[in-house]
Design a protein around this motif. Sequence first.
Motif, PDB file in Angstrom:
ATOM      1  N   ARG A 299       1.202 -11.214  -6.000  1.00  0.00           N
ATOM      2  CA  ARG A 299       1.050 -11.447  -7.586  1.00  0.00           C
ATOM      3  C   ARG A 299      -0.745 -11.708  -7.970  1.00  0.00           C
ATOM      4  O   ARG A 299      -0.942 -11.250  -8.836  1.00  0.00           O
ATOM      5  CB  ARG A 299       1.832 -12.607  -8.141  1.00  0.00           C
ATOM      6  CG  ARG A 299       1.752 -12.527  -9.313  1.00  0.00           C
ATOM      7  CD  ARG A 299       2.924 -13.638  -9.982  1.00  0.00           C
ATOM      8  NE  ARG A 299       3.270 -13.439 -11.497  1.00  0.00           N
ATOM      9  CZ  ARG A 299       4.061 -13.363 -11.914  1.00  0.00           C
ATOM     10  NH1 ARG A 299       5.293 -13.189 -11.264  1.00  0.00           N
ATOM     11  NH2 ARG A 299       4.113 -13.220 -13.233  1.00  0.00           N
ATOM     12  N   TYR A 300      -1.318 -11.966  -6.811  1.00  0.00           N
ATOM     13  CA  TYR A 300      -2.833 -12.322  -7.226  1.00  0.00           C
ATOM     14  C   TYR A 300      -3.541 -10.763  -7.287  1.00  0.00           C
ATOM     15  O   TYR A 300      -4.384 -10.903  -8.329  1.00  0.00           O
ATOM     16  CB  TYR A 300      -3.377 -12.991  -5.827  1.00  0.00           C
ATOM     17  CG  TYR A 300      -4.940 -13.252  -5.932  1.00  0.00           C
ATOM     18  CD1 TYR A 300      -5.140 -14.463  -6.682  1.00  0.00           C
ATOM     19  CD2 TYR A 300      -5.713 -12.143  -5.806  1.00  0.00           C
ATOM     20  CE1 TYR A 300      -6.414 -14.880  -6.502  1.00  0.00           C
ATOM     21  CE2 TYR A 300      -7.163 -12.524  -5.865  1.00  0.00           C
ATOM     22  CZ  TYR A 300      -7.712 -13.848  -6.343  1.00  0.00           C
ATOM     23  OH  TYR A 300      -8.746 -14.333  -6.528  1.00  0.00           O
ATOM     24  N   TYR A 301      -3.201  -9.899  -6.697  1.00  0.00           N
ATOM     25  CA  TYR A 301      -3.984  -8.489  -6.817  1.00  0.00           C
ATOM     26  C   TYR A 301      -2.914  -7.778  -7.705  1.00  0.00           C
ATOM     27  O   TYR A 301      -3.641  -6.656  -8.256  1.00  0.00           O
ATOM     28  CB  TYR A 301      -3.706  -7.941  -5.380  1.00  0.00           C
ATOM     29  CG  TYR A 301      -4.520  -8.523  -4.471  1.00  0.00           C
ATOM     30  CD1 TYR A 301      -6.056  -8.722  -4.586  1.00  0.00           C
ATOM     31  CD2 TYR A 301      -4.142  -9.569  -3.528  1.00  0.00           C
ATOM     32  CE1 TYR A 301      -6.867  -9.355  -3.639  1.00  0.00           C
ATOM     33  CE2 TYR A 301      -4.722 -10.166  -2.624  1.00  0.00           C
ATOM     34  CZ  TYR A 301      -6.194 -10.086  -2.685  1.00  0.00           C
ATOM     35  OH  TYR A 301      -6.646 -10.943  -1.672  1.00  0.00           O
ATOM     36  N   PHE A 302      -1.841  -7.726  -7.887  1.00  0.00           N
ATOM     37  CA  PHE A 302      -1.000  -7.063  -8.747  1.00  0.00           C
ATOM     38  C   PHE A 302      -0.078  -7.651  -9.773  1.00  0.00           C
ATOM     39  O   PHE A 302       1.014  -7.372 -10.154  1.00  0.00           O
ATOM     40  CB  PHE A 302       0.187  -6.298  -7.903  1.00  0.00           C
ATOM     41  CG  PHE A 302      -0.926  -5.631  -6.782  1.00  0.00           C
ATOM     42  CD1 PHE A 302      -1.440  -4.308  -7.251  1.00  0.00           C
ATOM     43  CD2 PHE A 302      -0.781  -5.988  -5.443  1.00  0.00           C
ATOM     44  CE1 PHE A 302      -2.142  -3.611  -6.100  1.00  0.00           C
ATOM     45  CE2 PHE A 302      -1.583  -4.954  -4.504  1.00  0.00           C
ATOM     46  CZ  PHE A 302      -2.019  -4.063  -4.780  1.00  0.00           C
TER      47      PHE A 302
ATOM     48  N   ALA B 220     -13.716 -14.748 -10.458  1.00  0.00           N
ATOM     49  CA  ALA B 220     -12.490 -14.190  -9.779  1.00  0.00           C
ATOM     50  C   ALA B 220     -11.348 -15.071 -10.160  1.00  0.00           C
ATOM     51  O   ALA B 220     -11.577 -16.326  -9.826  1.00  0.00           O
ATOM     52  CB  ALA B 220     -12.869 -13.811  -8.263  1.00  0.00           C
ATOM     53  N   GLN B 221     -10.122 -14.551 -10.082  1.00  0.00           N
ATOM     54  CA  GLN B 221      -9.033 -15.380 -10.541  1.00  0.00           C
ATOM     55  C   GLN B 221      -7.881 -14.365  -9.953  1.00  0.00           C
ATOM     56  O   GLN B 221      -7.872 -13.162 -10.141  1.00  0.00           O
ATOM     57  CB  GLN B 221      -8.887 -16.015 -11.673  1.00  0.00           C
ATOM     58  CG  GLN B 221      -9.059 -14.983 -13.084  1.00  0.00           C
ATOM     59  CD  GLN B 221      -8.642 -15.599 -14.281  1.00  0.00           C
ATOM     60  OE1 GLN B 221      -7.988 -16.213 -14.445  1.00  0.00           O
ATOM     61  NE2 GLN B 221      -9.564 -14.867 -15.290  1.00  0.00           N
ATOM     62  N   ALA B 222      -6.568 -14.928  -9.876  1.00  0.00           N
ATOM     63  CA  ALA B 222      -5.501 -14.301  -9.961  1.00  0.00           C
ATOM     64  C   ALA B 222      -5.192 -13.571 -11.077  1.00  0.00           C
ATOM     65  O   ALA B 222      -5.004 -13.919 -11.893  1.00  0.00           O
ATOM     66  CB  ALA B 222      -4.344 -15.360  -9.480  1.00  0.00           C
ATOM     67  N   GLY B 223      -4.832 -12.366 -10.570  1.00  0.00           N
ATOM     68  CA  GLY B 223      -4.467 -11.395 -11.708  1.00  0.00           C
ATOM     69  C   GLY B 223      -5.390 -10.899 -12.639  1.00  0.00           C
ATOM     70  O   GLY B 223      -5.305 -10.200 -13.561  1.00  0.00           O
ATOM     71  N   GLY B 224      -6.774 -11.432 -12.262  1.00  0.00           N
ATOM     72  CA  GLY B 224      -7.784 -10.862 -13.148  1.00  0.00           C
ATOM     73  C   GLY B 224      -8.335  -9.700 -12.835  1.00  0.00           C
ATOM     74  O   GLY B 224      -7.824  -8.904 -11.917  1.00  0.00           O
ATOM     75  N   LEU B 225      -9.620  -9.147 -13.278  1.00  0.00           N
ATOM     76  CA  LEU B 225     -10.128  -7.929 -13.228  1.00  0.00           C
ATOM     77  C   LEU B 225     -10.444  -7.509 -11.846  1.00  0.00           C
ATOM     78  O   LEU B 225     -10.127  -6.565 -11.072  1.00  0.00           O
ATOM     79  CB  LEU B 225     -11.319  -7.614 -14.044  1.00  0.00           C
ATOM     80  CG  LEU B 225     -12.035  -6.327 -14.228  1.00  0.00           C
ATOM     81  CD1 LEU B 225     -11.089  -5.385 -14.649  1.00  0.00           C
ATOM     82  CD2 LEU B 225     -13.078  -6.346 -15.311  1.00  0.00           C
TER      83      LEU B 225
ATOM     84  N   TYR C 223       3.952  -7.255 -12.829  1.00  0.00           N
ATOM     85  CA  TYR C 223       4.858  -8.282 -13.262  1.00  0.00           C
ATOM     86  C   TYR C 223       4.673  -8.465 -14.717  1.00  0.00           C
ATOM     87  O   TYR C 223       5.331  -9.413 -15.281  1.00  0.00           O
ATOM     88  CB  TYR C 223       4.480  -9.663 -12.544  1.00  0.00           C
ATOM     89  CG  TYR C 223       4.846  -9.571 -11.030  1.00  0.00           C
ATOM     90  CD1 TYR C 223       6.207 -10.046 -10.775  1.00  0.00           C
ATOM     91  CD2 TYR C 223       3.852  -9.155 -10.089  1.00  0.00           C
ATOM     92  CE1 TYR C 223       6.425  -9.911  -9.207  1.00  0.00           C
ATOM     93  CE2 TYR C 223       4.074  -9.484  -8.800  1.00  0.00           C
ATOM     94  CZ  TYR C 223       5.418  -9.665  -8.361  1.00  0.00           C
ATOM     95  OH  TYR C 223       5.609  -9.621  -6.996  1.00  0.00           O
ATOM     96  N   PHE C 224       3.957  -7.518 -15.477  1.00  0.00           N
ATOM     97  CA  PHE C 224       3.445  -7.599 -17.016  1.00  0.00           C
ATOM     98  C   PHE C 224       2.890  -8.806 -17.174  1.00  0.00           C
ATOM     99  O   PHE C 224       2.971  -9.306 -18.310  1.00  0.00           O
ATOM    100  CB  PHE C 224       4.901  -7.404 -17.751  1.00  0.00           C
ATOM    101  CG  PHE C 224       5.737  -6.128 -17.299  1.00  0.00           C
ATOM    102  CD1 PHE C 224       4.655  -4.957 -18.036  1.00  0.00           C
ATOM    103  CD2 PHE C 224       6.649  -5.921 -16.729  1.00  0.00           C
ATOM    104  CE1 PHE C 224       5.427  -3.465 -17.837  1.00  0.00           C
ATOM    105  CE2 PHE C 224       7.096  -4.575 -16.501  1.00  0.00           C
ATOM    106  CZ  PHE C 224       6.584  -3.286 -16.977  1.00  0.00           C
TER     107      PHE C 224
END
Length: 187
Positions: free
Chosen positions: A81-84, A109-114, A88-89
């Motif tokens: 989920r951190y990278y993708f 940098a953050q989970a789910g970020g750019l 998970y919308f």
Amino acid sequence: MLRKFWNYLGESQSYFFRALHIIIAIMILSQIINSNATERESLSELSFVGVVTWFHIISGIALIGLGFIMSAWMLSQRGLRYYFAWTYFDFRALRADFLTLSRLQLPEAQAGGLAASIQGLGVLALLAVALSGGVWFMADLLQLPQANTLIHLHKFLTTFIEAYIYCHGAMGLLHFLLTKVFSRSHA
């Protein structure tokens, strides 16, 4: 400057991941550079083109292994989920990063970020290119009729890893320079 860059990478990456990241980047660049000097017909020749072609194949096979090692490391450290997160919308972090960029600031940098999303897509591009090259090589060895289609797929997918490595490298260097300039001007 190289020491500063190495230490800068260490702010968010372990020594193992930093080294792996740099090795993969150098190998991909060498693949891009030597790809124009490869010829399938020269595989059985002892010539410059034959050596370059075999180097391309062997280092490509090594990149398959390194790509899986990098993927396993990334997923074991931070999870899918951190990278993708977008799969998970979950677009909250991407939206926040784009808002930060719209204010002409660099997002953290953050989970789910750019940054995380781009890194995840980069590893997928690496695996797609390396695996398609490996599958082509096996199909060519076995003289399967699909070999010609597979080499064209490999070349098509190479476009994505080339765009990724150029843009990712440029953005990383820009981020490094802006972070160092910004931190110096406020010190």
